[in-house]
Scaffold this motif. Structure first.
Motif, mmCIF file in Angstrom:
data_model
loop_
_atom_site.group_PDB
_atom_site.id
_atom_site.type_symbol
_atom_site.label_atom_id
_atom_site.label_comp_id
_atom_site.label_asym_id
_atom_site.label_seq_id
_atom_site.Cartn_x
_atom_site.Cartn_y
_atom_site.Cartn_z
ATOM 1 N N THR A 1 3.620 3.208 -5.387
ATOM 2 C CA THR A 1 4.448 4.129 -4.620
ATOM 3 C C THR A 1 3.610 4.890 -3.598
ATOM 4 N N GLY A 2 4.299 5.548 -2.676
ATOM 5 C CA GLY A 2 3.700 6.519 -1.777
ATOM 6 C C GLY A 2 2.561 6.006 -0.928
ATOM 7 N N ARG A 3 1.479 6.813 -0.879
ATOM 8 C CA ARG A 3 0.331 6.486 -0.037
ATOM 9 C C ARG A 3 -0.259 5.125 -0.388
ATOM 10 N N ARG A 4 -0.277 4.797 -1.660
ATOM 11 C CA ARG A 4 -0.867 3.525 -2.069
ATOM 12 C C ARG A 4 -0.096 2.357 -1.473
ATOM 13 N N LEU A 5 1.228 2.422 -1.488
ATOM 14 C CA LEU A 5 2.033 1.352 -0.921
ATOM 15 C C LEU A 5 1.790 1.231 0.577
ATOM 16 N N ALA A 6 1.692 2.370 1.260
ATOM 17 C CA ALA A 6 1.404 2.341 2.691
ATOM 18 C C ALA A 6 0.036 1.731 2.958
ATOM 19 N N LEU B 1 -6.299 4.754 1.963
ATOM 20 C CA LEU B 1 -5.013 5.197 1.420
ATOM 21 C C LEU B 1 -4.777 4.624 0.026
ATOM 22 N N GLN C 1 -5.246 15.159 -6.989
ATOM 23 C CA GLN C 1 -4.623 13.909 -7.381
ATOM 24 C C GLN C 1 -5.648 12.799 -7.621
ATOM 25 N N ARG D 1 3.492 0.965 -11.388
ATOM 26 C CA ARG D 1 4.301 1.221 -10.199
ATOM 27 C C ARG D 1 3.403 1.400 -8.978
ATOM 28 N N ALA E 1 -5.683 11.312 -0.461
ATOM 29 C CA ALA E 1 -4.795 12.118 -1.294
ATOM 30 C C ALA E 1 -5.426 13.487 -1.534
ATOM 31 N N GLY F 1 -6.881 6.246 -2.677
ATOM 32 C CA GLY F 1 -6.672 7.665 -2.911
ATOM 33 C C GLY F 1 -7.596 8.588 -2.157
#
Length: 298
Positions: A124-129, A286, A296, A122, A292, A289
């Motif tokens: 999601t979140g910061r990675r997608l941005a 981003l 995390q 998946r 993050a 990570g």
């Protein structure tokens, strides 16, 4: 992963690795525009490593770590032969600043896409941005070059994207193989060198067309530093610091490489490329990570 109590060696190894990764692009650009062909650079990069890894291969065999032939083919084919040929060929058409935007910076995009397609990971979140910022920065720079400057830079951009995709295939193949970093490096150096030999017979090589000086310089930079020492230093950094600490520093490579090309090769970096570099570097940070919370990333 159990980390070293004294991380200083890990930080030193990480700094060395990042410096070599950035300088490799500058050196390769200088080499393919002056003295050497992509096939010659491939031999220069991997043949010294194959020789230096020979003791390990002698003890553990030509497929160390129980590597399958599929692992050998993917690691040497995509991480070695295709990556070097596509990247160095692209540097004939486009400058270093473009290469860092379309090759190391785009790597997280290709890795995420392949992992989603193959393993169902998946995004999601910061990675997608972050992935979105990388794509936006790359498209902006590529579009600007095509519309405002014309010329053949777009050929380099396509070759850089191919190189990034090849490295992404290698990255996932290495992850799925279960091999250690040293075994993988030995496989890549030996089998990639072996694959470059018939290419050299077909295309022909002349390492001395520019004299002994360029051969000694680029042989050291490509073979000893990029092909062998940086591989080992990256392994040391991962072992001492952990992957969660090491991975975010990939965001430094685009800016350092562009700065090196400006200082050494006198390649200008205009406002559009500076903005693109800033956007993709933030995207890499981003996506990897770096921004993050620390818990995390461990």
């Amino acid at each position: 992963m159990r980390l070293s109590a004294d991380p200083r060696a890990g930080w030193a190894a990480l700094a060395f690795t990042i410096a070599v990764w950035a300088s490799y692009l500058v050196a390769a650009r200088a080499a393919v525009t002056t003295s050497f062909t992509p096939v010659e650079l491939g031999l220069m990069r991997f043949l010294p490593g194959a020789v230096l890894f020979a003791p390990l291969l002698w003890r553990r065999g030509l497929r160390p770590g129980g590597a399958r032939w599929r692992d050998v083919g993917l690691i040497a084919g995509f991480g070695g032969v295709l990556f070097v040929l596509l990247l160095t060929s692209g540097l004939r058409f486009a400058p270093v600043a473009d290469s860092v935007i379309f090759t190391p910076a785009m790597l997280p995009v290709f890795v995420a896409g392949l992992a989603r397609l193959i393993d169902g990971d998946r995004i999601t979140g910061r990675r997608l941005a972050g992935l979105g910022l990388i794509l936006a920065g790359a498209m902006a720079v590529g579009g600007w070059e095509a519309l405002a400057r014309g010329g053949g830079a777009w050929r380099g951009h396509l070759l850089f994207l191919g190189a990034s995709f090849s490295w992404a295939v290698y990255t996932l193949a290495y992850r799925r193989s279960g091999l250690g970093a040293t075994d993988s490096a030995a496989i890549m150096c030996f089998w990639t060198s072996l694959a470059f030999l018939p290419l050299a017979l077909i295309t022909g090589v002349d390492f001395l067309r520019g004299g002994w000086g360029p051969l000694a310089l680029h042989g050291t930079l490509q073979g000893l530093f990029s092909g062998f020492l940086a591989t080992l230093s990256f392994f040391v950094a991962i072992t001492r610091l952990g992957p969660g600490t090491v991975a975010p520093f990939a965001a430094l490579v685009p800016g350092l490489a562009a700065l090196g090309a400006w200082a050494i090769l006198d390649e200008p970096v205009g406002a559009v490329k500076l903005a693109g570099l800033a956007v993709v570097s933030l995207g890499v940070a981003l996506a990897s990570g770096a921004l993050a919370p620390r818990r995390q990333r461990l």
